[in-house]
Design a protein around this motif. Sequence first.
Motif, mmCIF file in Angstrom:
data_model
loop_
_atom_site.group_PDB
_atom_site.id
_atom_site.type_symbol
_atom_site.label_atom_id
_atom_site.label_comp_id
_atom_site.label_asym_id
_atom_site.label_seq_id
_atom_site.Cartn_x
_atom_site.Cartn_y
_atom_site.Cartn_z
ATOM 1 N N UNK A 102 -6.424 -1.436 9.139
ATOM 2 C CA UNK A 102 -7.715 -1.315 8.448
ATOM 3 C C UNK A 102 -7.793 -2.260 7.259
ATOM 4 N N UNK A 103 -6.633 -2.416 6.567
ATOM 5 C CA UNK A 103 -6.549 -3.378 5.460
ATOM 6 C C UNK A 103 -6.840 -4.786 5.984
ATOM 7 N N UNK A 128 -2.004 2.052 11.194
ATOM 8 C CA UNK A 128 -3.470 1.999 11.192
ATOM 9 C C UNK A 128 -3.998 1.640 9.804
ATOM 10 N N UNK A 129 -3.319 2.153 8.752
ATOM 11 C CA UNK A 129 -3.697 1.781 7.398
ATOM 12 C C UNK A 129 -3.616 0.266 7.241
ATOM 13 N N UNK A 154 0.866 -1.179 0.000
ATOM 14 C CA UNK A 154 0.000 0.000 0.000
ATOM 15 C C UNK A 154 0.897 1.221 0.000
ATOM 16 N N UNK A 182 -10.425 1.726 14.479
ATOM 17 C CA UNK A 182 -11.153 2.911 14.942
ATOM 18 C C UNK A 182 -10.202 3.971 15.486
ATOM 19 N N UNK A 233 -10.538 -5.204 6.734
ATOM 20 C CA UNK A 233 -11.336 -5.312 5.504
ATOM 21 C C UNK A 233 -11.191 -6.681 4.850
ATOM 22 N N UNK A 234 -9.979 -7.265 4.953
ATOM 23 C CA UNK A 234 -9.738 -8.543 4.302
ATOM 24 C C UNK A 234 -9.984 -9.723 5.229
#
Lengths: 229, 112
Positions: free
Chosen positions: A73-74, A69-70, A56, A168, A77-78
Amino acid sequence: MRSTTLVIIPAYNEAATIGQVIKNIKRWCDADILVVNDGSTDGTSAAAREEKVAVIDLPCNLGIGGAMQTGYRYACQHGYEFAVQVDADGQHDPRFIEDLIHPLRAGKVDMVIGSRYIENRNYRGTLARRAGSWFFTFLLKLFTGQAIYDTTSGFRAINRQVLAEFARHYPPDYPEVEVIMQLLRRGYHIKEIPVVMYPRKGGHSSITMLKSVYYMFKVSLAMVIDCLR
Amino acid sequence: MIFSLIFLLVVTEFVRKGTLSEQHSLFWFVFALTMLLMAANTRLLEFLSRLLHIYYAPSVLFLFGFLLITIYSFHLTIIVSRQSEKLLKLTQEIALLKNKIEEQADKTVKSK
């Protein structure tokens, strides 16, 4: 087949070491790997893509917290069960990744920290560093009643509940200590296991003298404020 | 007083050029006009200084200006904090979306 574990490597200008770090991780475990390139100006992204892992690219530099945090979050989501943070500079030995995840699988704990200080392995660091470390251990003990010895270690693994929590809220700069506080106060369980860490293999540490003073104050303040929440 | 007048003109010019938004210029207009009024009207200033038990009348001007600017800069740091929070979320969102697009592209290449 896809793994249930994601290894997240935050990287800022680590082109010299990132390739070797990824190769090492692959040798010791079969988890999926994600590199979060935090707006690097060198070939970090290309070097990571060469190893055929997910990358990313952040359009601008967010700092370690924003980058991690990115990654979290990935992972959310996965649908990954577990996430492990490994530094891009080769300080963390990937032999211990399985050891970090093992207690999470058993379900008794929510976060496992790879610690330099328990069992007195050969990592020592400077006096100032150890004093700072001791100070944070003291603060955590004061506020939460629990002793965590290597509070600044970035070598850590978390389960799905903590993943959701971090997606969050995650502090943007110097997150390591604050996050322990955040989790302990919300009733999560944290365990430390002994690991070996190496001096960095390339690049430069981002912490200078003045910054470490700021670090101490900022983190202490954040901990006090977390108590008031 | 001259300063207040020039300042008023400068603010108007910046708003006209669009460098300063109308929303934020409101504060500066009110600020400049109040300072102008207080600097021009010595009797008002003297009345205020007597009310506040300040011996040197012009220092009311300084006190007033200083307080207002302190409050306003505090307000601005709140705005900056809020905006950097939004910027962080936006940057992450863009990076995640970009990655999703790449993944999708990889899949279509492989399926062909």
